[in-house]
Scaffold this motif. Sequence first.
Motif: not given
Length: 494
Positions: A94-95, A100-103, A152-153, A159-163
């Motif tokens: 889910x995460x 992915x959708x946000x990016x 995909x990864x 997104x993970x790095x930006x956050x």
Amino acid sequence: MSDNTKVSPKKIMISVGSIIILVLAAISFIFIPAMVQGGGSELPPLGYYNKKPIEYKQGTYFASLVQFYSEQVGSENLQAAYFDIFNMAFNGAVLNEAFSQAVDASGYIVPKNLLDRNMLPYFYDENGVYSQRLFNEASNSAKIELRNSIEKSLVFQRYNDDLFGSTSEKIGDYTMYGLKTPTSEVDFISAMGKNQRSFQVVSFDMTAYPKEEAVVWGKDKADLFTSYDLSVISLADEVAANNLLKQLQNNEILFEDAVTELSRNYYSGTDGKLLNKYKYQLNNIVTDETDLNAITSLTEGALSGVIATTNGYSIFRGDGAAIPANFEDDTVVDAVISYMKSYESGTIETYYLDLAQDFWNVASVSGLTEACRQFNVEPIQVGPFPLNYGSSPLFSSMTSTEIALDGASSNENFMKTAFSMQMDEISSPMVLNNYVVILKLTGEEVLSTDEDTTLFDTYVNQFDQVAVQNAVMSSDKLQNDFFTVFFQYFMNFE
């Protein structure tokens, strides 16, 4: 005397078991365990995020997480961990979908050279050097699948790095991207755990209520502990119970046979003898006072009518005379104490609060040591520890092997009292779980200001990750069908 170890922030280990953000690059062949009811029938999605299905199928991120967690657990523990494995994998999937959708919505496209760099390690030889031979030997379909998986990864990673910041990309000691924690905030939080206090603690165990006190109380309520010699037949249906009563009254069936053949044994053993024989226990079975009086008045061999009981409907038979409470019998005294713990805990608490107040009166005049001698109790040493309500992992916490202090750090009254006392002051008695405790402040200290604060950024990052997971998993965009699908389609391994 208990030993208590001071734990500095740099030695605290955080256990945040709610989120592990994984970037699983390429897993070309993912094993899908044969755990679906019906042997391979297609699973429906286990949920949807923003209308996009979260599916457990070959090649999905969900499946890769299942395999990853399965390998972490190990084959010997796999069977017992299936639910947890799938639950964690679902949360991770889910995460991944949310990130992915946000990016994707931002229009970000993974640069070609970044993809190339991330593919290289999959074709390193045994010396860690890129091998053109290994690349050439791989099929085109495998390389395409690998590249798509890496892409995909990397979307997820962006997104993970930006956050949360990048673990690999830094400028000096600072991570690139992500939210930053101001130095002043770190200093402020660090200072919150520097003022620490030590105490002597005296406790009175309320579970050890004296038998002589129980006897005094029990004699005043002696009727509650009258014992009745009864047998009982219990049925679920009132009509069936009335029919059985007629058969018993007409001698068409023996009581003992009815017990064996028909009774549900709600309140008896297989022999039909009433297990909870004291008056107060009958009060819990029969709620109507008229029915209760009818049962307790039964003579030997007499039958009651059909009585509505807490469970179903019952027919009682008198087997002998009632036995008045004998307070020289330890069994009766134990029954009194059991009753008081369940229904008269306030009486027990008042007794110990009064006892602790007497102790405090002596300690205030003659000192804690003398009061302990007179009351035959042993003080324990606790601390030093900071004002850390709820045992936040950011600071050291109160540690003690004493059961009396279990949960003390989450008891508001205890912590307020402990950190508002003056040196050598003795606190008033207070209730903590099943104990009444009294504190004496014996020491204060301030940790040095050069304590290592480098882990605070890690703590903040982990807390942020927990917050993100909670936000995503409670989002209106998520349709969570995990429990329904899992328990409907997956085999029961217990």
